[in-house]
Design an enzyme around this catalytic site. Structure first.
Site, mmCIF file in Angstrom:
data_model
loop_
_atom_site.group_PDB
_atom_site.id
_atom_site.type_symbol
_atom_site.label_atom_id
_atom_site.label_comp_id
_atom_site.label_asym_id
_atom_site.label_seq_id
_atom_site.Cartn_x
_atom_site.Cartn_y
_atom_site.Cartn_z
ATOM 1 N N LEU A 82 54.707 30.938 33.492
ATOM 2 C CA LEU A 82 54.905 29.598 32.937
ATOM 3 C C LEU A 82 55.586 29.670 31.574
ATOM 4 C CD1 LEU A 82 51.482 27.908 33.749
ATOM 5 C CD2 LEU A 82 53.676 27.395 34.809
ATOM 6 N N GLU A 110 45.354 20.876 33.190
ATOM 7 C CA GLU A 110 44.234 21.692 33.672
ATOM 8 C C GLU A 110 44.034 22.915 32.784
ATOM 9 O OE1 GLU A 110 45.613 22.230 37.640
ATOM 10 O OE2 GLU A 110 46.784 24.029 37.174
ATOM 11 N N LYS A 112 43.872 26.666 31.555
ATOM 12 C CA LYS A 112 44.621 27.894 31.852
ATOM 13 C C LYS A 112 43.617 29.040 31.821
ATOM 14 C CE LYS A 112 48.699 30.586 30.641
ATOM 15 N NZ LYS A 112 48.021 31.890 30.671
ATOM 16 N N ARG A 133 49.843 39.288 41.778
ATOM 17 C CA ARG A 133 51.127 38.703 41.406
ATOM 18 C C ARG A 133 52.187 39.783 41.222
ATOM 19 N NH1 ARG A 133 53.835 38.014 36.643
ATOM 20 N NH2 ARG A 133 55.383 36.342 36.645
ATOM 21 N N LYS A 308 49.427 27.341 24.614
ATOM 22 C CA LYS A 308 48.550 28.467 24.271
ATOM 23 C C LYS A 308 47.791 28.134 22.987
ATOM 24 C CE LYS A 308 49.022 32.332 25.770
ATOM 25 N NZ LYS A 308 48.265 33.155 26.742
ATOM 26 N N CYS A 402 19.407 58.065 12.558
ATOM 27 C CA CYS A 402 19.425 56.929 13.474
ATOM 28 C C CYS A 402 18.370 55.912 13.066
ATOM 29 C CB CYS A 402 19.166 57.402 14.904
ATOM 30 S SG CYS A 402 18.960 56.051 16.096
ATOM 31 N N CYS A 425 15.416 58.526 21.854
ATOM 32 C CA CYS A 425 15.772 57.331 21.080
ATOM 33 C C CYS A 425 15.530 56.079 21.917
ATOM 34 C CB CYS A 425 17.234 57.398 20.664
ATOM 35 S SG CYS A 425 17.792 55.956 19.738
#
Length: 664
Positions: A82, A110, A112, A133, A308, A402, A425
């Site tokens: 598009l 609509e 996208k 596609r 967009k 940690c 852990c």
């Protein structure tokens, strides 16, 4: 008694009906248990009467046989992209061009969808092919993977002579988070965002993997149709919905570009609340005759444009940086923010990726920062407003221990990530237990991920060593467990105590130590105690080990919690020694094999085991040092490289001769 063929047809209709109620109408009429029971009955009948199984049976939803490649598909109607717009002015230019040919256009708007565009074809109402596609003209045949998407009808309501539709396959946001969590548990690379996940899942060679990813689809266009006259986009979407397709049906039409743009803005405002990703909105001319007059260019139709949305950004204060320990032990810094609304949702945390990212952007606690939420679900800090600094901002450093278990944190050369080295852990426990019980490791049956999670949530286990002290009386009271399961598990755990040493070494999950390296270490040191005492310099001198793997081993055994873990295994009776003797037949000693292609007489793992038992080694890549390449059918680049380097290539018959008769 109902004839099998009649019952299969009856079950197919019932399952398809309930599948549509669940996935299309969002109005289930039966429980998941009842649905699964119907599907199980159909699977059993098809197994007993394979000649009655139809190509589009609902049982195909779980995935067919894996394929080695995807066949090419040439699209009769090009799947064009598009034209894109990033501003209101560009939409007005589009409207002006349309009105030069169509004085009074009627627009539809609509979502996208941010996914992967596909074509799905039907003949006489039956699904016959699904394809990607690709470049718009040539795509790939992914029919078996398309069938696993439950919102794709395998059979239409009406026997339409021919129909080709175009849709966008996507992964719902909640599914994306679950898939990434599972990948993290199994130490696999994570998907960057839902679109990336959908594309990767749809192109899996094995449809069973695609089926587990629970993809979805919105169908948005009729590419071709025979036997039915459709005059507009909205009429087409209504027809598709009647036939069983999932669409975002919006009956509204807009007479002006201003009205259409207001709808684009409305969709943009709601995108943060949607369960799926969108990256824009599409404005289309509704009438098909008008579309024909407008025509197409070489790249895109003149009757549609995609607006967009820009990645939304907001400014806020970074109050603190916390460490999150992932299931693979990776420590990820997270920004704790003053709550701000972005892309339709409140955000109080954002990823900082790693310490290199923090240093590169000079991010400090107390900074005013810009956050962005684009294709990824988790927002990210993208900029620091240094001009707003007061001088009280604090630099951040990664912790040496940690925060979950207190084990040492290490960062290996060439890696951005810091990792916890603790086997017990809490943040890693599920992943560590899953790995420990897996078939290449300790091979304890009856402990899938869900069962391990139930035992952990019930505080019956906190690490893999707890399995050898399990309270079975308490375990069998959990949902889905029972006495038979407990008996089988007890036998499997007991059997695991006498496993070869390399299985235990591999099961510990030491960074960089795979099954092959575990075998080398077991053969050299013969016991866990000897391996614990082995200096890094000595380990690094072993063939196929090297400095990085040696460092991982010594760091692992330097952690007190890991030694305590092994002590508990010993007390439970787990054999931590290797009494096996080297096989007398070492005919492949000093030889390295590379396996490629599909072997007919052996699984690759079986061939590799034979080579290793005869003193040889296997490798995943071809080099001048490779002794032989064992090539099956459809061998690819490895065979080509072997031929270019002059490496001997053998087939399975020649391999068998080498095994049975020796070789020169």
């Amino acid at each position: 008694m109902v004839e099998p063929g009649k019952r299969i047809e009856e079950l197919t209709d019932i399952i398809n009906y309930h599948n549509r109620k669940y996935y299309m109408d969002d109005a289930p009429e039966i429980s998941d248990f009842e649905f699964d029971a119907l599907l199980a009955e159909l699977e059993k009948l098809e197994e007993e009467h394979p000649e009655l199984k139809k190509a589009n049976s609902p049982t195909m939803r779980v995935g067919g046989e894996a394929s080695s490649s995807f066949a090419e598909v040439t699209h009769t109607v090009a799947m064009q992209s598009l034209q894109k717009a990033f501003s209101n002015d560009e939409l007005y230019d589009f409207d002006r061009r349309v009105r030069e040919i169509i004085p009074n256009p009627e627009y539809v708007v609509e979502h996208k969808i941010d996914g992967l565009s596909v074509s799905v074809e039907y003949v006489n109402g039956e699904l016959v092919r699904g394809s990607t596609r690709g470049d718009g003209i040539t795509g790939e045949d992914i029919t078996e993977n398309i069938k696993t998407i439950r919102s794709v009808p395998l059979k239409l309501k009406d026997a339409v002579p021919f129909l080709e539709v175009r849709g966008e396959v996507f992964m719902p946001n909640d599914t994306f988070l679950k898939v990434n969590a599972l990948l993290e548990e199994t130490n696999q690379p994570l998907f960057a965002n839902p679109r990336n996940a959908a594309a990767g899942s749809l192109r899996q060679q094995d449809p069973k993997i695609a089926a587990k990813r629970k993809l979805d689809i919105f169908v948005f266009n009729i590419q071709q149709i025979e036997g039915i006259n459709i005059s507009s986009h909205i009429e087409g979407l209504r027809f598709l919905k009647e036939q069983g397709f999932k669409t975002i049906l919006n009956d509204r039409t807009f007479k002006t570009i201003e009205e259409a743009y207001h709808e684009v803005e409305r969709i943009g405002e709601e995108r943060g609340t949607l369960s799926f990703g969108i990256d824009g909105a599409v404005i289309k001319v509704n009438d098909f005759e008008a579309r024909n007059l407008l025509g197409v260019t070489a790249k895109f139709p003149r009757w549609a444009i995609a607006y967009k949305y820009p990645a939304e950004k907001q400014t806020t204060t970074l109050k603190d940086i916390k460490i999150q320990v992932g299931r693979t032990g990776v420590l990820t810094p997270l920004a704790i923010l003053d709550t701000v609304r972005i892309a339709g949702s409140n955000v109080s945390r954002a990823t900082l990726h790693n310490i290199d990212y923090i240093r590169e952007k000079d991010i400090r606690i107390g900074d005013t920062v810009v956050i962005e939420k684009a294709g990824d679900i988790i927002p990210a800090v993208v900029e620091v407003l240094k001009e707003d600094r007061s001088g009280d901002e604090v630099e951040f450093n990664m912790p040496e221990k940690c925060p979950e278990c207190g084990a040492d944190v290490v960062r290996e050369d060439g890696e951005a990530a810091y990792r916890c080295t603790g086997i017990t852990c809490p943040a890693q426990r599920l992943r560590n237990i899953i790995h420990f019980v897996s078939r290449p490791a300790m091979a304890i049956d009856g402990l899938g991920a869900s069962n391990i999670e139930k035992l952990a949530e019930s505080n019956l286990i906190s690490d893999a060593a707890d399995l050898y002290y399990l309270n079975y009386d308490a375990a069998i009271k959990l949902p889905g467990f029972g006495e038979k399961w407990a008996e089988n598990l007890k036998n499997s755990i007991e059997k695991s105590k006498s496993n070869p040493l390399y299985r235990l070494i591999f099961g510990l999950g030491i960074r960089h130590i795979g099954e092959k390296a575990a075998k080398i270490l077991a053969a050299k040191y013969k016991s866990i105690d000897a391996l614990i005492d082995a200096p890094a310099e000595e380990l690094a001198e072993l063939n196929d080990i090297g400095a990085i793997m040696a460092q991982s081993v010594t760091e692992f055994f330097s952690q007190e919690q890991n030694i305590e873990f092994l002590m508990r295994l010993k007390l439970a009776g787990v054999d931590c020694t290797d009494d096996s003797k080297e096989a007398e037949d070492q005919r492949f000693s000093g030889k390295t094999f590379v396996l490629t292609g599909t072997l007919e007489k052996y699984k690759r793992s079986e061939a590799a085991k034979i080579i290793e038992e005869l003193g040889g080694k296997t490798s995943s890549s071809v080099s001048k040092k490779t002794s032989y390449v064992l090539a099956g059918t459809e061998a690819g680049s490895k065979l080509t490289k072997a031929q270019s380097l002059g490496v001997p290539v053998i087939n399975e018959d020649e391999f068998e001769s080498m095994i049975n008769e020796g070789y020169n």
